[in-house]
Scaffold this motif. Structure first.
Motif, mmCIF file in Angstrom:
data_model
loop_
_atom_site.group_PDB
_atom_site.id
_atom_site.type_symbol
_atom_site.label_atom_id
_atom_site.label_comp_id
_atom_site.label_asym_id
_atom_site.label_seq_id
_atom_site.Cartn_x
_atom_site.Cartn_y
_atom_site.Cartn_z
ATOM 1 N N HIS A 16 -8.081 20.508 8.844
ATOM 2 C CA HIS A 16 -7.076 19.681 8.165
ATOM 3 C C HIS A 16 -7.611 18.254 8.055
ATOM 4 N N HIS A 17 -7.488 17.666 6.872
ATOM 5 C CA HIS A 17 -7.923 16.292 6.637
ATOM 6 C C HIS A 17 -6.770 15.483 6.073
ATOM 7 N N THR A 18 -6.608 14.299 6.594
ATOM 8 C CA THR A 18 -5.636 13.359 6.031
ATOM 9 C C THR A 18 -6.153 11.951 6.271
ATOM 10 N N LEU A 19 -5.509 10.989 5.646
ATOM 11 C CA LEU A 19 -5.819 9.584 5.867
ATOM 12 C C LEU A 19 -4.714 8.976 6.718
ATOM 13 N N ARG A 20 -5.098 8.282 7.760
ATOM 14 C CA ARG A 20 -4.129 7.525 8.548
ATOM 15 C C ARG A 20 -4.182 6.097 8.031
ATOM 16 N N ILE A 21 -3.058 5.618 7.542
ATOM 17 C CA ILE A 21 -3.013 4.297 6.923
ATOM 18 C C ILE A 21 -2.150 3.377 7.785
ATOM 19 N N SER A 22 -2.735 2.248 8.156
ATOM 20 C CA SER A 22 -1.977 1.249 8.901
ATOM 21 C C SER A 22 -2.270 -0.120 8.306
ATOM 22 N N GLU A 23 -1.331 -1.012 8.455
ATOM 23 C CA GLU A 23 -1.520 -2.354 7.905
ATOM 24 C C GLU A 23 -2.648 -3.080 8.624
#
Length: 104
Positions: A24-31
């Motif tokens: 499983h691949h995803t992007l973790r996005i944080s400010e």
């Protein structure tokens, strides 16, 4: 990213690796940090009742993890004292979620 009430859904991709293994691949996005790739290997348990998830940082980590799983034919070892194979649970149904146009 899609939002539904309190829930946020990030775009992701899943690849079936055979033998019950999934990547499983995803992007973790944080400010603070921006976007970072998150890879998770989803592995069936030897007990046959669940899955465990293993974080993978690099391609070398993935290859090493797959090599470690080879003796158990791609299964994570079950531990009755701390059953971690229940760490991946089914997603609860979303009440009121718009139906996919293809299923109408």
């Amino acid at each position: 990213m899609r939002e539904h009430g309190d829930r946020r859904f990030e775009a992701s991709a899943v690849a079936f690796l055979g033998g019950g293994l999934w990547l499983h691949h995803t992007l973790r996005i944080s400010e603070a940090d921006g976007a970072s790739d998150v890879l998770t290997l989803i592995v069936p348990c030897t007990c046959g009742r669940g899955y465990t998830d293993i974080g993978v940082d690099t391609e070398d980590d993935l290859i090493e993890t797959l090599a470690e799983l080879r003796p158990t034919y791609g299964r994570s070892l079950h531990d009755d004292s701390a059953p971690d194979c229940h760490s991946v649970r089914p997603v609860p149904a979303l009440t009121g979620w718009p139906r996919d146009a293809r299923s109408s």
